[in-house]
Every structure is written in structure tokens, then in C-alpha cells.
Write an enzyme that holds these catalytic residues in place. Structure first.
Site, short mmCIF file in Angstrom:
data_model
loop_
_atom_site.label_atom_id
_atom_site.label_comp_id
_atom_site.label_asym_id
_atom_site.label_seq_id
_atom_site.Cartn_x
_atom_site.Cartn_y
_atom_site.Cartn_z
N HIS A 97 -10.23 -30.38 -19.26
CA HIS A 97 -9.68 -29.95 -20.56
C HIS A 97 -8.68 -28.81 -20.33
CE1 HIS A 97 -9.47 -28.17 -24.57
NE2 HIS A 97 -9.97 -29.30 -25.04
N CYS B 131 -5.70 -32.46 -24.72
CA CYS B 131 -6.00 -31.81 -26.01
C CYS B 131 -4.69 -31.34 -26.63
CB CYS B 131 -6.97 -30.65 -25.81
SG CYS B 131 -7.39 -29.82 -27.35
N HIS C 277 -8.17 -35.50 -27.11
CA HIS C 277 -8.53 -34.61 -28.22
C HIS C 277 -7.30 -34.54 -29.10
CE1 HIS C 277 -11.94 -32.00 -26.27
NE2 HIS C 277 -12.26 -33.27 -26.36
N ASP D 69 -11.39 -33.63 -32.42
CA ASP D 69 -11.57 -32.28 -31.88
C ASP D 69 -12.08 -31.32 -32.96
OD1 ASP D 69 -11.77 -30.58 -29.79
OD2 ASP D 69 -9.63 -30.28 -29.45
N TYR E 281 -16.26 -27.21 -36.47
CA TYR E 281 -17.02 -28.45 -36.30
C TYR E 281 -17.74 -28.92 -37.56
CZ TYR E 281 -15.79 -28.65 -31.43
OH TYR E 281 -15.08 -28.77 -30.26
C1 DNO Z 1 -11.03 -27.04 -27.67
C2 DNO Z 1 -12.30 -27.69 -27.32
C3 DNO Z 1 -12.87 -27.04 -26.05
C4 DNO Z 1 -13.61 -27.98 -25.14
C5 DNO Z 1 -14.01 -27.40 -23.80
C6 DNO Z 1 -14.33 -28.51 -22.82
O1 DNO Z 1 -10.00 -27.61 -27.86
O2 DNO Z 1 -12.11 -29.04 -27.21
O3 DNO Z 1 -13.69 -26.00 -26.44
O4 DNO Z 1 -14.76 -28.43 -25.75
O5 DNO Z 1 -13.04 -26.60 -23.26
O6 DNO Z 1 -14.85 -28.01 -21.63
MN MN Z 2 -9.90 -29.81 -27.25
#
Ligand code: DNO
Ligand code: MN
Length: 355
Positions: free
Chosen positions: A206, A244, A271, A316, A330
Site C-alpha cells: 500500500h 490507493c 483502493h 477504501d 469506515y
Molecule cells: C488508507 C488505508 C490504509 C491501509 C494500510 C494498509 O488509504 O487504506 O490505512 O489500510 O496502509 O497496510
Molecule cells: Mn488505501
């Protein structure tokens, strides 16, 4: 595109599997064992328990986020070999229940960082916010001192106790350069990727969030060139990325659709979320819609569609809307809206392709 949704587990998430099942097109949950410390082997009984929970609702558990990497591996300490052995055992254990993708990151000490978890927006929603000057202007030594001296000193998303323990680690990193971190990542990848290949698992790093150094800590998964370098370190489909759009999108110099096109075939996990970046470098997480943020999400979806993306995706993060009380980023509602935006764009592109 195989849609998934992150779930923090029984008693640890305000969203239930029953609710997730009602979001159109979600086929799996993205999960992790939150109570296993970084560096320890994930035990089979706990892994099986998760599988059972997901099975009850017809979800797969093919994507894990994250199996966290122990700091000693990132720092390149002699003790790293023991932690790498444990990581390898965890890969093997996860393969037993059909895991296909392991998302992880290589950020020293901190994962994502924000200065405000509930910043109010014009429409009354709240969202994760990053005030650049606030972080940039804090000298690492000042941070280390504050952590040591102020008993209840904390940062958004950090319990004071956890932060206390991080103080010495931040200190130890001050002499570690980006080049050191690249070398340590390469050492880790050379050890784990062959095992991942053998067990039909794709490792998916990531990006750093934000994609630049904070508190003097080196950060390397920040842009196209550095990602290219990591992919070339071990040239295998099992050495992939979690692309991401929100993390990389915090730096407007990152052209996300161009990266999707360039790295096609090495992106097992997407993501997809938006951020609005202000001229002073601050950013806030917005709705997924292209016109709401600085990342052209419709174009991002087009890039995935065009390159025949068959990997996993998740929305995400989301804003906090309709008075939902949830973990920062979330909630159920805005992530579900995000998914429908992504499906809408995707289905329209499919229709155009079919003619
Ligand atoms: C942010 C999230 C992150 C992710 C971690 C994976 O964009 O997607 O916090 O969960 O970095 O290790
Ligand atoms: Mn992410």
C-alpha cells in the site's frame, strides 16, 4: 473488478456483515486479525474463525489487509530474520483458507496520518482531514520530547499509550535514509515473494499516506518512479501493489490513471477513493464523485476498465454522513454510496464496450 468491503470484525466494527451483504456487488470482506501483534504468526484457529463468520454470509476472505510488517524488518535489524520467518508462516497459514492477496505497507511507525478525524465539511458531513503545515512544522525532536514528557499527549487515531511506545522508534529512525528503507524492503521481498508465488498469493504494498516524509521518517511508496523501482526489485506477479488513489492522490503530481495503465497486471488490489487537495497542500477525503475532489475517479475507473482489471477493489474510506457514528473513515453509508458510483461508472463502460 471484484468488489470487497473492509470489515474490522466482531465487536470491533459498527457495520455488520448482514448490512454489508445488502450493498450491491460486494463479494468478499477485507479483514485482518487485529489482536495479533506485528511480527507474530497468525494462528490457524483464529483464521478459521474468521472464515466461518464470513461463510455464514456468503463472503470470501481472499483479501487480507494488513499483515503488518515488524519495525525491525523495516529498520533492517539483525532480529528481522526471525520476524520474516513468522511472516512466511503467516502466508502459508493464510493460503490454507484460500487467501489470494495480502495488502501491507512499509511505512515507518505510522500508518495513515491525519490531523483531524472529523473535520466538518460545507454540507455538514465530516471527514478525515490533513493540515499540512501542522505536521510539516513539527520538528521530530519536538514530537519525541512531547511524547516523552506530556503524559496524555496524543495524535488523531493514536491512544496515548501506543504513542508512548512509539517515541523511541521514531528516534531510532532518524538515522535511517530512504535508500536504507529501499534496501530493507528488497531484503524482505526477496524472502517472502518466492513463498507467496508458491502459495498462489499476491503481495500488494500500500502507498504511504500521505505520500511524503513526516516527522523525519523516511517514506518511499510515494510516486510512480519509486513504485516502479519496487516492482522491479522482484519481477513477479506476486510482488504487486495496492493502488490507493486517495493516498497517492494527496500529491497532485501523481497521475493516478497513468499509473493504473502503466502498472496493469501488477495491481491485485485497488483502493478507490477521492481527496480534495487545497493549494496549501492540505487535503480532505471527499465523496467518490470526480467533481467533488481532485482525483478524477471516473477516469480512474476507465483506466481499470480499459486495462481489463480483474483484481479486487474496495471503496477504501468514506465520509461520515447521515449522523452515522462509526470508526473514522469506515462508516457504512458513504462507502456504500462510493461502491454504487464505482459500479455505475463500470457498468456504463461495459455497456459502451458491448455497443
Ligand atoms: C488508507 C488505508 C490504509 C491501509 C494500510 C494498509 O488509504 O487504506 O490505512 O489500510 O496502509 O497496510
Ligand atoms: Mn488505501
Amino acid at each position: 473488478m471484484r468488489m470487497t468491503f473492509r470489515w474490522y470484525g466482531e465487536g470491533n466494527d459498527t457495520v455488520t456483515l448482514r448490512q454489508i451483504r445488502q450493498i450491491p456487488g460486494v463479494e468478499g470482506i477485507v479483514w485482518m486479525l487485529h489482536d495479533v501483534p506485528a511480527g507474530e504468526v497468525w494462528p490457524m484457529d483464529k483464521i478459521r474463525h474468521y472464515k466461518k463468520l464470513a461463510d455464514e454470509y456468503g463472503f470470501h476472505i481472499e483479501v487480507v489487509e494488513s499483515v503488518n510488517v515488524h519495525e525491525d524488518i523495516k529498520m533492517g535489524l539483525p532480529s528481522r530474520d526471525r520476524y520474516i520467518e513468522n511472516y512466511i508462516q503467516t502466508i502459508k497459514n493464510l493460503a490454507e483458507v484460500g487467501v489470494k492477496v495480502i495488502c501491507y505497507n512499509f511505512m515507518p511507525v505510522f500508518d495513515w496520518m491525519r490531523t483531524d478525524l472529523f473535520k466538518e465539511m460545507e454540507d455538514g458531513a465530516t471527514a478525515l482531514f490533513f493540515e499540512k503545515a501542522k505536521i510539516d512544522n513539527m520538528d521530530p525532536q519536538e514530537l519525541i520530547r512531547k511524547i516523552a514528557e506530556i503524559p496524555d499527549f496524543t495524535m488523531p487515531g493514536w491512544e496515548p499509550e501506543r504513542l508512548k511506545k512509539a517515541g523511541p522508534t521514531i528516534e531510532a529512525y532518524q538515522s535511517i535514509t530512504e535508500e536504507d528503507l529501499f534496501r530493507n524492503l528488497e531484503y524482505f521481498l526477496k524472502a517472502v515473494v518466492p513463498v507467496a508465488e508458491q502459495y498462489d498469493i499476491k503481495m500488494a504494498i500500500h502507498p504511504d499516506d500521505p505520500p511524503w516524509s513526516v516527522f523525519g521518517l523516511p517514506r518511499i511508496i510515494t510516486n510512480r518512479d519509486n513504485i516502479r523501482r519496487v516492482l522491479d526489485m522482484v519481477d513477479s506477479p506476486s510482488n504487486g501493489i495496492t493502488l490507493c488513489s486517495g493516498s497517492l492522490g494527496a500529491n497532485p503530481a501523481n497521475d493516478i490513471p497513468a499509473m493504473i495503465r502503466e502498472f496493469a497486471g501488477r495491481i491485485p488490489f485497488a483502493h478507490i477513493r477521492n481527496v480534495r487537495v487545497y493549494p496549501n497542500g492540505d487535503f480532505i477525503e471527499t465523496s467518490h464523485r470526480s467533481s467533488d475532489g481532485s482525483v478524477d475517479i471516473a477516469e480512474v475507473v476507465r483506466a481499470y476498465h480499459e486495462t481489463g482489471f480483474t483484481g479486487y477493489a474496495r471503496p477504501d474510506h468514506g465520509r461520515h454522513i447521515w449522523d452515522e457514528q462509526c470508526r473514522p473513515g469506515y462508516g457504512l453509508y458513504d462507502r456504500a454510496l462510493g461502491i454504487m458510483y464505482l459500479w455505475g461508472a463500470w457498468d456504463a463502460l461495459e455497456r459502451v464496450k458491448k455497443g
